[in-house]
Enzyme design. Structure first.
Site, PDB file in Angstrom:
ATOM      1  CG  ASP A 261      -2.095   0.940   1.080  1.00 52.70           C
ATOM      2  OD1 ASP A 261      -2.356   1.419  -0.036  1.00 52.70           O
ATOM      3  OD2 ASP A 261      -2.757   1.215   2.107  1.00 52.70           O
TER       4      ASP A 261
ATOM      5  CB  THR B 123     -13.404  -7.600  -4.601  1.00 58.11           C
ATOM      6  OG1 THR B 123     -13.291  -7.485  -3.171  1.00 58.11           O
ATOM      7  CG2 THR B 123     -13.113  -9.035  -4.988  1.00 58.11           C
TER       8      THR B 123
ATOM      9  CG  ASN C  23      -7.928  -2.068  -5.197  1.00 55.30           C
ATOM     10  OD1 ASN C  23      -7.063  -2.918  -4.997  1.00 55.30           O
ATOM     11  ND2 ASN C  23      -8.129  -1.073  -4.332  1.00 55.30           N
TER      12      ASN C  23
ATOM     13  CG  LEU D 176      -6.236  -7.631   8.373  1.00 58.25           C
ATOM     14  CD1 LEU D 176      -6.928  -8.833   9.012  1.00 58.25           C
ATOM     15  CD2 LEU D 176      -4.842  -8.025   7.889  1.00 58.25           C
TER      16      LEU D 176
HETATM   17  C1  IPE Z   1      -5.474  -2.745  -0.172  1.00 60.72           C
HETATM   18  O1  IPE Z   1      -5.138  -1.421  -0.333  1.00 60.72           O
HETATM   19  C2  IPE Z   1      -5.474  -3.461  -1.487  1.00 60.72           C
HETATM   20  C3  IPE Z   1      -4.166  -3.639  -2.112  1.00 60.72           C
HETATM   21  C4  IPE Z   1      -3.011  -3.317  -1.593  1.00 60.72           C
HETATM   22  C5  IPE Z   1      -4.203  -4.246  -3.418  1.00 60.72           C
HETATM   23  P1  IPE Z   1      -6.245  -0.285  -0.522  1.00 60.72           P
HETATM   24  O2  IPE Z   1      -5.496   0.989  -0.657  1.00 60.72           O
HETATM   25  O3  IPE Z   1      -7.159  -0.660  -1.614  1.00 60.72           O
HETATM   26  O4  IPE Z   1      -7.023  -0.360   0.855  1.00 60.72           O
HETATM   27  P2  IPE Z   1      -7.838   0.766   1.643  1.00 60.72           P
HETATM   28  O5  IPE Z   1      -8.819   1.359   0.686  1.00 60.72           O
HETATM   29  O6  IPE Z   1      -6.834   1.778   2.101  1.00 60.72           O
HETATM   30  O7  IPE Z   1      -8.465   0.049   2.791  1.00 60.72           O
HETATM   31  C1  IPE Z   2      -1.610   0.203  -3.378  1.00 59.89           C
HETATM   32  O1  IPE Z   2      -1.381   1.582  -3.472  1.00 59.89           O
HETATM   33  C2  IPE Z   2      -1.790  -0.429  -4.725  1.00 59.89           C
HETATM   34  C3  IPE Z   2      -3.173  -0.872  -5.028  1.00 59.89           C
HETATM   35  C4  IPE Z   2      -4.179  -0.796  -4.210  1.00 59.89           C
HETATM   36  C5  IPE Z   2      -3.397  -1.432  -6.336  1.00 59.89           C
HETATM   37  P1  IPE Z   2      -2.567   2.627  -3.438  1.00 59.89           P
HETATM   38  O2  IPE Z   2      -2.898   3.005  -4.829  1.00 59.89           O
HETATM   39  O3  IPE Z   2      -3.687   2.135  -2.607  1.00 59.89           O
HETATM   40  O4  IPE Z   2      -1.833   3.848  -2.715  1.00 59.89           O
HETATM   41  P2  IPE Z   2      -2.488   4.895  -1.709  1.00 59.89           P
HETATM   42  O5  IPE Z   2      -3.105   4.130  -0.593  1.00 59.89           O
HETATM   43  O6  IPE Z   2      -3.506   5.673  -2.502  1.00 59.89           O
HETATM   44  O7  IPE Z   2      -1.338   5.738  -1.274  1.00 59.89           O
HETATM   45 MG    MG Z   3      -4.098   2.355  -0.609  1.00 60.81          MG
END
Ligand code: IPE
Ligand code: IPE
Ligand code: MG
Length: 238
Positions: free
Chosen positions: A16, A62, A64, A192
């Protein structure tokens, strides 16, 4: 006390912080994902070099799909690029690619083809299992397991924990991946986000403020070493 515990067999990583990394640098978000992919490759190598048997990465959830079509398209393009550039090395390392999540349906066709190629190429490999969570959500996984059991078990059968475990993506269809010993999340978020909820029942959790593209093999190793100082109890009394 003080004595190092065994290496984790299964490490799972919530990658993340790509978006915030890009934002901080005032570059397009996809550049954050691109650098996140570079970081991931280094962690895969490191995990393999450390002798970790299972490495799971959360690549796309799911949830995203709520992101812009441009961002989603960019993420799957990176997946195609990764397979084209790095499948050979994975295969040479004797690593076996495994996917958890509903990857057959909603992904762009070239991404589906790349995933299939990675699975086929590494199917007989016996080294590290590189497990990629793609269009993965833990609740959807549990619902799918329940439906599988309803369809395939006699209604008089009493269902046990093992039956649920085996019907999850990580179960029979993945060669029964053991539950993660350690789950790492980068970027300072401590949740999580629908990742391995059933499997994480007794996982150790580790968080770092480092944004994923800045996450280096040295920090990964340090987090694994920190894990090895922990005492796991599983509800028992020592
Ligand atoms: C979790 O990260 C999913 C992945 C790392 C692929 P997100 O960025 O999507 O999660 P939230 O929205 O902060 O909970
Ligand atoms: C994690 O990085 C990658 C995916 C969820 C695909 P993010 O895109 O969620 O990065 P932040 O949370 O916006 O910084
Ligand atoms: Mg994120």
């Amino acid at each position: 006390m003080g004595e190092k515990k065994p290496m984790p067999v299964h490490v799972a990583v919530i990658m993340d912080g790509n978006g915030r990394w890009a934002e901080l640098r005032k570059v397009p978000k996809l550049q954050g994902h691109n650098m996140g992919m570079v970081a991931m490759k280094e962690i895969v190598r490191k995990a393999d070099d450390m002798g970790i048997k299972y490495l799971t990465v959360y690549a796309f959830s799911t949830e995203n799909w709520k992101r812009s079509t441009e961002e989603i398209g960019g993420i799957f393009k990176l997946l195609v690029k990764f397979v084209a550039a790095d499948l050979k090395e994975l295969d040479e390392r004797n690593a076996k690619v495994n996917i958890i999540g509903d990857w057959h349906d909603r992904l762009p066709q070239d991404a589906i083809d790349s995933v299939q190629e990675a699975l086929d190429t590494t199917a007989n490999n016996t080294g590290m299992v590189f497990n990629i969570a793609l269009n993965y959500g833990s609740r959807a996984e549990i619902v799918r397991a329940v439906n599988y059991i309803l369809e395939n078990y006699d209604s008089s059968t009493e269902i046990g924990e093992e039956d649920i475990s085996r019907a999850l993506y990580t179960g029979d269809e993945s060669g029964n991946i053991p539950d993660p010993d350690l789950i790492i999340r980068t970027s300072g978020e401590e949740r999580l986000s629908n990742f391995l909820l059933w499997q994480a029942a007794y996982s150790e959790l580790a968080f770092t403020d480092t944004l994923w593209p800045d996450f280096k093999p040295e920090e990964f190793e340090a987090m694994v070493e920190e894990y090895r100082t922990r005492e796991r109890r599983y509800g028992g009394r020592l």
